[in-house]
Write an enzyme that holds these catalytic residues in place. Structure first.
Site, PDB file in Angstrom:
ATOM      1  N   GLU A   1       9.181   1.636  11.312  1.00  0.00           N
ATOM      2  CA  GLU A   1      10.263   2.617  11.108  1.00  0.00           C
ATOM      3  C   GLU A   1       9.617   3.994  11.094  1.00  0.00           C
ATOM      4  O   GLU A   1       8.905   4.338  10.148  1.00  0.00           O
ATOM      5  CB  GLU A   1      10.987   2.345   9.791  1.00  0.00           C
ATOM      6  CG  GLU A   1      11.874   1.136   9.940  1.00  0.00           C
ATOM      7  CD  GLU A   1      12.750   0.893   8.741  1.00  0.00           C
ATOM      8  OE1 GLU A   1      13.334  -0.176   8.676  1.00  0.00           O
ATOM      9  OE2 GLU A   1      12.829   1.777   7.868  1.00  0.00           O
TER      10      GLU A   1
ATOM     11  N   CYS B   1      13.861  10.780   7.252  1.00  0.00           N
ATOM     12  CA  CYS B   1      13.727  10.383   8.665  1.00  0.00           C
ATOM     13  C   CYS B   1      15.043  10.503   9.407  1.00  0.00           C
ATOM     14  O   CYS B   1      15.066  10.771  10.603  1.00  0.00           O
ATOM     15  CB  CYS B   1      13.193   8.969   8.764  1.00  0.00           C
ATOM     16  SG  CYS B   1      14.208   7.787   7.872  1.00  0.00           S
TER      17      CYS B   1
ATOM     18  N   GLU C   1       9.033  16.930  14.976  1.00  0.00           N
ATOM     19  CA  GLU C   1       9.591  16.582  13.666  1.00  0.00           C
ATOM     20  C   GLU C   1       8.931  17.481  12.610  1.00  0.00           C
ATOM     21  O   GLU C   1       7.740  17.360  12.342  1.00  0.00           O
ATOM     22  CB  GLU C   1       9.308  15.108  13.334  1.00  0.00           C
ATOM     23  CG  GLU C   1      10.010  14.669  12.066  1.00  0.00           C
ATOM     24  CD  GLU C   1       9.633  13.250  11.616  1.00  0.00           C
ATOM     25  OE1 GLU C   1       8.453  12.894  11.668  1.00  0.00           O
ATOM     26  OE2 GLU C   1      10.550  12.523  11.197  1.00  0.00           O
TER      27      GLU C   1
ATOM     28  N   LYS D   1       0.881  -1.174   0.000  1.00  0.00           N
ATOM     29  CA  LYS D   1       0.000   0.000   0.000  1.00  0.00           C
ATOM     30  C   LYS D   1       0.913   1.217   0.000  1.00  0.00           C
ATOM     31  O   LYS D   1       1.419   1.627   1.035  1.00  0.00           O
ATOM     32  CB  LYS D   1      -0.874  -0.021   1.260  1.00  0.00           C
ATOM     33  CG  LYS D   1      -2.218   0.663   1.134  1.00  0.00           C
ATOM     34  CD  LYS D   1      -2.170   2.152   0.808  1.00  0.00           C
ATOM     35  CE  LYS D   1      -1.926   3.029   2.019  1.00  0.00           C
ATOM     36  NZ  LYS D   1      -1.682   4.445   1.644  1.00  0.00           N
TER      37      LYS D   1
HETATM   38  P1  NAD Z   1       2.274   8.650   7.411  1.00  0.00           P
HETATM   39  O1  NAD Z   1       2.425   7.882   8.676  1.00  0.00           O
HETATM   40  O2  NAD Z   1       1.279   9.733   7.354  1.00  0.00           O
HETATM   41  O3  NAD Z   1       1.905   7.672   6.205  1.00  0.00           O
HETATM   42  C1  NAD Z   1       2.722   6.564   5.870  1.00  0.00           C
HETATM   43  C2  NAD Z   1       1.860   5.498   5.211  1.00  0.00           C
HETATM   44  O4  NAD Z   1       0.933   5.017   6.178  1.00  0.00           O
HETATM   45  C3  NAD Z   1       1.020   5.989   4.032  1.00  0.00           C
HETATM   46  O5  NAD Z   1       0.994   4.984   3.037  1.00  0.00           O
HETATM   47  C4  NAD Z   1      -0.357   6.173   4.640  1.00  0.00           C
HETATM   48  O6  NAD Z   1      -1.413   6.041   3.727  1.00  0.00           O
HETATM   49  C5  NAD Z   1      -0.369   5.028   5.642  1.00  0.00           C
HETATM   50  N1  NAD Z   1      -1.315   5.180   6.748  1.00  0.00           N
HETATM   51  C6  NAD Z   1      -1.774   6.322   7.326  1.00  0.00           C
HETATM   52  N2  NAD Z   1      -2.663   6.015   8.301  1.00  0.00           N
HETATM   53  C7  NAD Z   1      -2.756   4.668   8.354  1.00  0.00           C
HETATM   54  C8  NAD Z   1      -3.498   3.754   9.142  1.00  0.00           C
HETATM   55  N3  NAD Z   1      -4.336   4.168  10.093  1.00  0.00           N
HETATM   56  N4  NAD Z   1      -3.340   2.431   8.922  1.00  0.00           N
HETATM   57  C9  NAD Z   1      -2.496   1.979   7.974  1.00  0.00           C
HETATM   58  N5  NAD Z   1      -1.778   2.794   7.178  1.00  0.00           N
HETATM   59  C10 NAD Z   1      -1.899   4.127   7.372  1.00  0.00           C
HETATM   60  O7  NAD Z   1       3.746   9.171   7.059  1.00  0.00           O
HETATM   61  P2  NAD Z   1       4.174  10.144   5.861  1.00  0.00           P
HETATM   62  O8  NAD Z   1       3.756  11.521   6.222  1.00  0.00           O
HETATM   63  O9  NAD Z   1       3.751   9.538   4.578  1.00  0.00           O
HETATM   64  O10 NAD Z   1       5.777  10.004   5.912  1.00  0.00           O
HETATM   65  C11 NAD Z   1       6.597  10.821   6.693  1.00  0.00           C
HETATM   66  C12 NAD Z   1       6.972  10.135   8.000  1.00  0.00           C
HETATM   67  O11 NAD Z   1       7.666   8.901   7.732  1.00  0.00           O
HETATM   68  C13 NAD Z   1       7.924  10.947   8.856  1.00  0.00           C
HETATM   69  O12 NAD Z   1       7.511  10.895  10.194  1.00  0.00           O
HETATM   70  C14 NAD Z   1       9.260  10.227   8.696  1.00  0.00           C
HETATM   71  O13 NAD Z   1      10.174  10.416   9.741  1.00  0.00           O
HETATM   72  C15 NAD Z   1       8.823   8.810   8.569  1.00  0.00           C
HETATM   73  N6  NAD Z   1       9.868   7.992   7.942  1.00  0.00           N
HETATM   74  C16 NAD Z   1      10.596   7.119   8.720  1.00  0.00           C
HETATM   75  C17 NAD Z   1      11.612   6.364   8.160  1.00  0.00           C
HETATM   76  C18 NAD Z   1      12.441   5.426   9.014  1.00  0.00           C
HETATM   77  O14 NAD Z   1      13.158   4.613   8.455  1.00  0.00           O
HETATM   78  N7  NAD Z   1      12.382   5.494  10.331  1.00  0.00           N
HETATM   79  C19 NAD Z   1      11.899   6.483   6.802  1.00  0.00           C
HETATM   80  C20 NAD Z   1      11.140   7.382   6.038  1.00  0.00           C
HETATM   81  C21 NAD Z   1      10.122   8.123   6.613  1.00  0.00           C
END
Ligand code: NAD
Length: 503
Positions: free
Chosen positions: A265, A299, A396, A190
């Protein structure tokens, strides 16, 4: 024709097919429309519509989970050497279409071509690396006891869900999907709703390389719809998630009823600590690279600069000069260093911190402004005169925004570095070896670099502590997540079995 014009013309060619057909879900090797119709994907460069995207919900996830379940036995039981060949084929397919992937990713996310051209190739590297681990992934140990020969083996856990964010979406997807496939799992992916293009390219490349239908399925949609349904589906055995910390918490809750294994992550607010004995020129380069590359939407970005008060004035002055020189522009221009932020929502979030910083009493030493009238462009920003209690130091922001905080002693630096809910990465700049050993021992982070920016080495463990995540990727750590340990005890003789009910 400039390099930018050339890239725009090439992108136009690559996007033509998406304009015609939109992006469909891919389930069991078939293109499938979304059960809730479509949503639109727009470019952050000029807010124009890129294409329609299938809007998947519970129904589509159910079909994809069933497809992944049906394809599991064949993929699991395929000889490892054959699975390895398919993964190498995927790597080759990515390399062959690296330009298309990079240009589409830039247009979809606003990331600069300068960095995305390499991100596509890093995706290929992920497949090559895990292809090389396939053959021994299931090997175990033999642990002899007085009465038994115990043999351990690893088996793939089953169909898994992969949920990815919009920052460097192609690279992050391969990072999860490559080890899952190498382990012998089948996948329902997804992708983030804000960046669906390259996930579609990945599933096409994988099938062209010989991946059997249903082994990798892609369902587009939103988190609260398709994402939630994936976490709740009983046929899905584990969820590999990359995204925000608060979403990570939802993932855990949603998977509780089906006892899902989760790898999370999550976010970061990572410190880079610069001591006055460091190589300050190299430290300056790394500080700038680790917050302003990839639009700061990273991240592992070092978004908190902890600088020793003895060098603070000089270091910050050099920083301001360099930050003001960073080139913000069209992401397809190879000279651009920062492109637009991914969505309007994210742009509003990042820019809201310009006022928050001032309200909290910090100084906007560079940037703090938007650029142009169309698209989501901001100037790279530096806040100074900050302390660790301010929101700009604790939250963040996930954009090209750095908060500089002074410290005087090693103890104070450590206290500030650890005084945060997150613990993904830390970067330490010092030429004092014993200090580096002491400091890294106490620094609360899953990954630390000393006198270096983040340089990823695939066999090493990647992941965070505290609110930054649970679990590790990389090398054998990935297989620990996607596989189950199994122990089989073979009797080596006629050992005494306690008799019950015998006369
Ligand atoms: P997000 O959590 O909003 O979304 C990530 C994914 O989760 C999307 O595909 C979204 O549709 C899905 N999602 C949202 N709500 C959900 C739910 N209730 N159930 C299942 N899936 C759901 O994150 P974002 O804004 O897309 O990405 C940025 C974030 O990702 C930042 O916080 C960043 O630090 C983090 N990140 C972490 C790493 C790591 O390795 N630690 C790497 C890259 C990004």
């Amino acid at each position: 024709m400039t390099a930018l014009d050339d890239n725009i013309a090439k992108l136009d060619g690559y996007l033509a097919r998406f304009r015609d057909t939109g992006i469909l879900n891919r389930i069991a090797g078939q293109d499938v429309a979304g059960s809730a119709g479509t949503f639109q994907s727009t470019s952050p460069v000029d807010t124009s519509v890129i294409c329609d995207v299938a809007h998947g919900t519970t129904e589509d996830i159910d079909a994809a989970a069933k497809a992944a379940h049906a394809a599991f036995a064949e993929w699991r039981d395929m000889p490892a050497t054959q699975r390895r060949k398919v993964l190498i084929g995927i790597a080759e397919g990515i390399e062959a279409r690296a330009e298309e992937i990079a240009l589409c990713e830039c247009w979809d996310t606003g990331q600069a071509y300068k960095f995305m051209s390499k991100a596509a190739l890093r995706g290929a590297e992920n497949f090559r690396y895990f292809a090389d681990q396939v053959v021994q992934a299931r090997d175990g140990q033999h642990l002899k006891s007085p009465t038994l020969m115990n043999v351990t083996t690893r088996v793939p856990i089953g169909p898994v869900g992969v949920i990815t964010p919009w920052n460097t979406p192609f690279m992050l997807s391969t990072w999860k999907i490559a080890p899952a496939l190498a382990a012998g799992c089948t996948v329902v992916h997804k992708p983030a709703e804000a960046s669906p293009l390259t996930a579609r390219l990945l599933v096409e490349i994988a099938e062209e390389a010989g991946l059997p239908p249903g082994v990798l399925n892609t369902v587009n949609g939103f988190g609260e719809g398709a994402g939630k349904a994936l976490c709740e589906h009983p046929l899905i055995k584990a969820i590999a998630f990359v995204g925000e910390s608060r979403t990570g918490s939802l993932i855990t809750k949603q998977g509780a009823d089906t006892l899902k294994r989760n790898h999370l992550e999550l976010g970061g607010k990572n410190p880079v600590i610069v001591f006055d004995d460091a190589d300050l020129d190299r430290a300056l380069d790394a500080v700038i690279f680790m917050i302003y590359s990839i639009n700061g939407e990273r991240c592992t970005s070092s978004s908190r600069l902890l600088v020793q008060d003895t060098i603070r004035e000089e270091f910050e002055a050099k920083l301001v000069e360099r930050v003001n020189n960073i080139k913000v522009g069209h992401p397809l221009d190879p000279a651009t260093e920062i492109g637009p932020l991914v969505t309007e929502e994210h742009f509003n979030k990042v820019t809201s911190y310009f006022d928050i910083a001032k309200e909290d009493g910090a100084t906007v030493a560079a940037g703090g402004v938007t650029v142009g009238d169309a698209g989501y462009f901001v100037r790279p920003t530096l806040f100074t005169n900050a302390n660790n209690q301010m929101r700009i130091a604790q939250e963040e922001i996930f954009g090209p925004v750095l908060t500089s905080i002074p410290f005087s002693t090693e103890e104070e630096a450590l206290q500030i570095a650890n005084d945060i809910p997150y613990g993904l990465t830390g970067y330490v700049w010092t030429n004092d070896l014993t200090r580096a050993l002491r400091f890294t021992d106490k620094l609360e982070a899953g990954m630390i670099w000393v006198n270096s920016e983040n340089v990823r080495h695939l066999p090493t463990p990647f992941g965070g502590v505290k609110a930054s995540g649970i679990g590790r990727d990389g090398g054998d750590w990935s297989f620990e997540f996607y596989m189950e340990q199994k122990n089989i005890g073979f009797a080596t003789g006629q050992h005494k079995i306690t008799k019950l009910g015998a006369l």
